[in-house]
Motif scaffolding. Sequence first.
Motif, short mmCIF file in Angstrom:
data_model
loop_
_atom_site.label_atom_id
_atom_site.label_comp_id
_atom_site.label_asym_id
_atom_site.label_seq_id
_atom_site.Cartn_x
_atom_site.Cartn_y
_atom_site.Cartn_z
N ALA A 41 0.82 -1.21 0.00
CA ALA A 41 0.00 0.00 0.00
C ALA A 41 0.85 1.26 0.00
N ALA A 42 2.11 1.13 0.44
CA ALA A 42 3.03 2.27 0.46
C ALA A 42 3.92 2.30 -0.78
N GLY A 43 3.64 1.43 -1.74
CA GLY A 43 4.41 1.40 -2.98
C GLY A 43 5.62 0.49 -2.96
N GLU A 44 5.74 -0.34 -1.92
CA GLU A 44 6.89 -1.25 -1.82
C GLU A 44 6.61 -2.55 -2.58
N PHE A 45 7.64 -3.05 -3.27
CA PHE A 45 7.47 -4.30 -4.03
C PHE A 45 8.84 -4.87 -4.39
N ILE A 46 8.83 -6.11 -4.90
CA ILE A 46 10.04 -6.76 -5.42
C ILE A 46 9.87 -6.94 -6.92
N TYR A 47 10.89 -6.58 -7.69
CA TYR A 47 10.90 -6.91 -9.11
C TYR A 47 10.98 -8.43 -9.25
N ASP A 48 10.15 -9.00 -10.14
CA ASP A 48 10.14 -10.45 -10.30
C ASP A 48 11.40 -10.98 -10.98
N THR A 49 12.08 -10.12 -11.73
CA THR A 49 13.20 -10.57 -12.56
C THR A 49 14.47 -10.80 -11.76
N ILE A 50 15.14 -11.90 -12.07
CA ILE A 50 16.51 -12.13 -11.60
C ILE A 50 17.43 -11.68 -12.73
N PHE A 51 18.14 -10.58 -12.51
CA PHE A 51 18.97 -9.98 -13.55
C PHE A 51 20.34 -10.66 -13.59
N ALA A 52 20.90 -10.76 -14.80
CA ALA A 52 22.20 -11.42 -14.96
C ALA A 52 23.35 -10.51 -14.57
N ALA A 53 23.13 -9.20 -14.61
CA ALA A 53 24.17 -8.24 -14.25
C ALA A 53 23.56 -7.19 -13.32
N PRO A 54 24.38 -6.53 -12.51
CA PRO A 54 23.85 -5.49 -11.63
C PRO A 54 23.18 -4.37 -12.42
N ALA A 55 22.15 -3.76 -11.84
CA ALA A 55 21.44 -2.68 -12.50
C ALA A 55 22.39 -1.51 -12.77
N PRO A 56 22.39 -0.96 -14.00
CA PRO A 56 23.29 0.15 -14.32
C PRO A 56 23.14 1.33 -13.37
N SER A 57 21.91 1.64 -12.93
CA SER A 57 21.73 2.78 -12.03
C SER A 57 22.42 2.55 -10.69
N VAL A 58 22.46 1.30 -10.26
CA VAL A 58 23.14 0.96 -9.01
C VAL A 58 24.64 1.13 -9.16
N VAL A 59 25.19 0.56 -10.22
CA VAL A 59 26.63 0.65 -10.45
C VAL A 59 27.06 2.11 -10.62
N ASP A 60 26.27 2.89 -11.34
CA ASP A 60 26.59 4.31 -11.54
C ASP A 60 26.70 5.04 -10.21
N ARG A 61 25.73 4.81 -9.31
CA ARG A 61 25.75 5.49 -8.02
C ARG A 61 26.95 5.06 -7.17
N LEU A 62 27.22 3.76 -7.15
CA LEU A 62 28.33 3.27 -6.34
C LEU A 62 29.67 3.79 -6.84
N ARG A 63 29.75 4.04 -8.13
CA ARG A 63 31.01 4.55 -8.70
C ARG A 63 31.10 6.07 -8.60
N LYS A 64 29.96 6.71 -8.45
CA LYS A 64 29.93 8.18 -8.40
C LYS A 64 30.43 8.72 -7.07
#
Length: 199
Positions: free
Chosen positions: A161-184
């Motif tokens: 109800a608060a907009g929380e959820f899990i993406y169903d997909t198991i991705f083969a590589a880390p999400a680009p937005s995640v890697v970008d932030r960690l490197r920034k």
Amino acid sequence: MLCESENLDDYLVSDPVVDWKTPVVQQAAFHLTRSLSDDVEKARCLYEWVRDTIPHSNDAGIDLVTCTASEVLQHATGICFAKSHLLAALLRAVNIPAGFCYQVLRLDPPVNNQLVLHGFNGIHLPSLGRWIRIDPRGNTGGIDAQFSLEAEQLAFSMDPAAGEFIYDTIFAAPAPSVVDRLRKYNSRTALWRDLPGPF
């Protein structure tokens, strides 16, 4: 759970983030699992080691950002995403396919309801022929994530109800937005003001 790729080899890749072919990652994986022959026990061992031995940077008050698996090993810390990169690398090093899962959660309810990503892992157990999801974030402050073949036990519950959820997909590589932030960012404090959100 849905797989981004039907080819399990895509979940065994060594890349610049999941750099399992670096000697430090290979040595850690083989050292930790050298007495184990069963893939389930190897996966459980590596999961519990990352969960319990590598502290979450925020829990430990460490103002450092790590990204690649080898960096997490070198500095012995990381936030959820970085810990999931390390766990995937260790698993891939012992030929257990591993991918990346993401959950959308409120940052600090009810004080801060900003929706941000939380990262963990999906792994394929060859002997069982199936995938499970596991969360190596670290059990502190009442968190009780476990390796389970029966009932999934992740770090955080959700309020749809608060907009929380899990993406169903198991991705083969880390999400680009995640890697970008960690490197920034070099500072976890700075990163905390600009965490990746839903994609």
